[in-house]
Design a protein around this motif. Sequence first.
Motif, short mmCIF file in Angstrom:
data_model
loop_
_atom_site.label_atom_id
_atom_site.label_comp_id
_atom_site.label_asym_id
_atom_site.label_seq_id
_atom_site.Cartn_x
_atom_site.Cartn_y
_atom_site.Cartn_z
N VAL A 38 18.12 -6.14 0.83
CA VAL A 38 16.74 -6.26 0.36
C VAL A 38 15.78 -5.53 1.30
O VAL A 38 14.95 -4.73 0.86
CB VAL A 38 16.34 -7.75 0.20
N GLY A 39 15.87 -5.79 2.58
CA GLY A 39 14.98 -5.13 3.54
C GLY A 39 15.16 -3.62 3.54
O GLY A 39 14.18 -2.87 3.62
N GLU A 40 16.40 -3.16 3.43
CA GLU A 40 16.67 -1.73 3.41
C GLU A 40 16.13 -1.06 2.13
O GLU A 40 15.75 0.11 2.17
CB GLU A 40 18.18 -1.47 3.54
N GLN A 41 16.08 -1.81 1.04
CA GLN A 41 15.49 -1.28 -0.19
C GLN A 41 14.00 -1.01 0.02
O GLN A 41 13.50 0.06 -0.34
CB GLN A 41 15.67 -2.27 -1.36
N PHE A 42 13.31 -1.97 0.62
CA PHE A 42 11.88 -1.77 0.90
C PHE A 42 11.68 -0.63 1.90
O PHE A 42 10.76 0.18 1.76
CB PHE A 42 11.24 -3.05 1.43
N LEU A 43 12.54 -0.55 2.92
CA LEU A 43 12.45 0.54 3.89
C LEU A 43 12.65 1.89 3.20
O LEU A 43 11.93 2.85 3.48
CB LEU A 43 13.48 0.34 5.00
N HIS A 44 13.61 1.96 2.29
CA HIS A 44 13.87 3.20 1.55
C HIS A 44 12.62 3.63 0.77
O HIS A 44 12.25 4.81 0.77
CB HIS A 44 15.06 3.01 0.61
N GLY A 63 -0.48 8.13 11.89
CA GLY A 63 -0.56 6.67 11.95
C GLY A 63 0.55 5.96 11.21
O GLY A 63 0.66 4.73 11.28
N LEU A 64 1.37 6.71 10.48
CA LEU A 64 2.47 6.09 9.75
C LEU A 64 3.72 6.08 10.61
O LEU A 64 4.00 7.02 11.35
CB LEU A 64 2.75 6.85 8.44
N GLN A 65 4.47 5.01 10.51
CA GLN A 65 5.64 4.82 11.34
C GLN A 65 6.91 4.96 10.52
O GLN A 65 7.07 4.30 9.49
CB GLN A 65 5.60 3.43 11.99
N LYS A 66 7.81 5.81 10.97
CA LYS A 66 9.15 5.87 10.40
C LYS A 66 10.03 5.01 11.28
O LYS A 66 10.08 5.21 12.49
CB LYS A 66 9.66 7.32 10.37
N PHE A 67 10.67 4.02 10.69
CA PHE A 67 11.51 3.13 11.48
C PHE A 67 12.86 2.98 10.80
O PHE A 67 13.05 3.43 9.67
CB PHE A 67 10.82 1.77 11.71
N GLU A 68 13.79 2.38 11.49
CA GLU A 68 15.16 2.28 11.00
C GLU A 68 15.51 0.85 10.62
O GLU A 68 14.79 -0.10 10.97
CB GLU A 68 16.13 2.81 12.07
N LYS A 69 16.63 0.71 9.94
CA LYS A 69 17.01 -0.59 9.39
C LYS A 69 17.19 -1.67 10.46
O LYS A 69 16.95 -2.85 10.19
CB LYS A 69 18.25 -0.47 8.51
N GLU A 70 17.56 -1.27 11.67
CA GLU A 70 17.72 -2.25 12.74
C GLU A 70 16.39 -2.87 13.16
O GLU A 70 16.37 -3.92 13.80
CB GLU A 70 18.38 -1.59 13.97
N GLU A 71 15.29 -2.24 12.80
CA GLU A 71 13.96 -2.71 13.20
C GLU A 71 13.25 -3.53 12.11
O GLU A 71 12.13 -3.97 12.30
CB GLU A 71 13.08 -1.50 13.54
N THR A 79 3.23 -4.22 6.69
CA THR A 79 2.26 -3.32 7.34
C THR A 79 2.49 -1.88 6.94
O THR A 79 1.56 -1.17 6.53
CB THR A 79 2.35 -3.47 8.86
N GLU A 80 3.72 -1.41 7.06
CA GLU A 80 4.01 0.00 6.81
C GLU A 80 3.93 0.36 5.32
O GLU A 80 3.51 1.47 4.98
CB GLU A 80 5.36 0.38 7.40
N LEU A 81 4.31 -0.56 4.43
CA LEU A 81 4.16 -0.28 3.00
C LEU A 81 2.68 -0.19 2.62
O LEU A 81 2.30 0.64 1.79
CB LEU A 81 4.87 -1.33 2.15
N LYS A 82 1.85 -1.01 3.25
CA LYS A 82 0.40 -0.91 3.00
C LYS A 82 -0.13 0.44 3.47
O LYS A 82 -0.90 1.10 2.77
CB LYS A 82 -0.35 -2.04 3.71
N LEU A 83 0.31 0.86 4.66
CA LEU A 83 -0.18 2.12 5.22
C LEU A 83 0.32 3.33 4.42
O LEU A 83 -0.45 4.25 4.15
CB LEU A 83 0.23 2.24 6.69
N SER A 84 1.59 3.33 4.05
CA SER A 84 2.11 4.48 3.29
C SER A 84 1.51 4.50 1.89
O SER A 84 1.25 5.57 1.34
CB SER A 84 3.63 4.49 3.25
#
Length: 151
Positions: A38-44, A63-71, A79-84
């Motif tokens: 689930v989390g990885e789907q949102f990250l994708h 100001g946008l952050q690219k992060f990995e599944k471990e984070e 936060t990041e979905l709002k920003l993107s």
Amino acid sequence: MNPLTETWKIHNNINLYLLESIDEAHLSDTAVSKGRNVGEQFLHIHKVRLMWLKVAAPELLEGLQKFEKEEITKSLLITELKLSAFAIAHLLDKTQVDGKIKGFKPHSTAFLGYLISHESHHRGQIMLCLKQSGHAVDKKVQFGLWEWGTR
């Protein structure tokens, strides 16, 4: 407000509505067929937005952050979905309806359709992961995903 931007904002609010309804512990739920949890789907979803911004308007990546599944945490995803989403909205605002999006054909309306289709596909996969893991979202949320007039 540009109707493309308004439509995009409603769509993103629905994504956030779903994410906010999910218990943090269930971000690791996976479908029986495996694949992204689930989390990885949102990250994708977030990463694909960043990919399109890099092509179409790299200046909007600031100001946008690219992060990995471990984070992944629920808070970071929100936060990041709002920003993107804000950056994509800015891209759509800069473009006239049926105007051009650099790197995408044929036009901005189709680009919006592509983004919504892609993200909705993953929203369905998220729902499946949760259901198959015994954590289906409640009926209120399920129906709430279709309340475009109030999101």
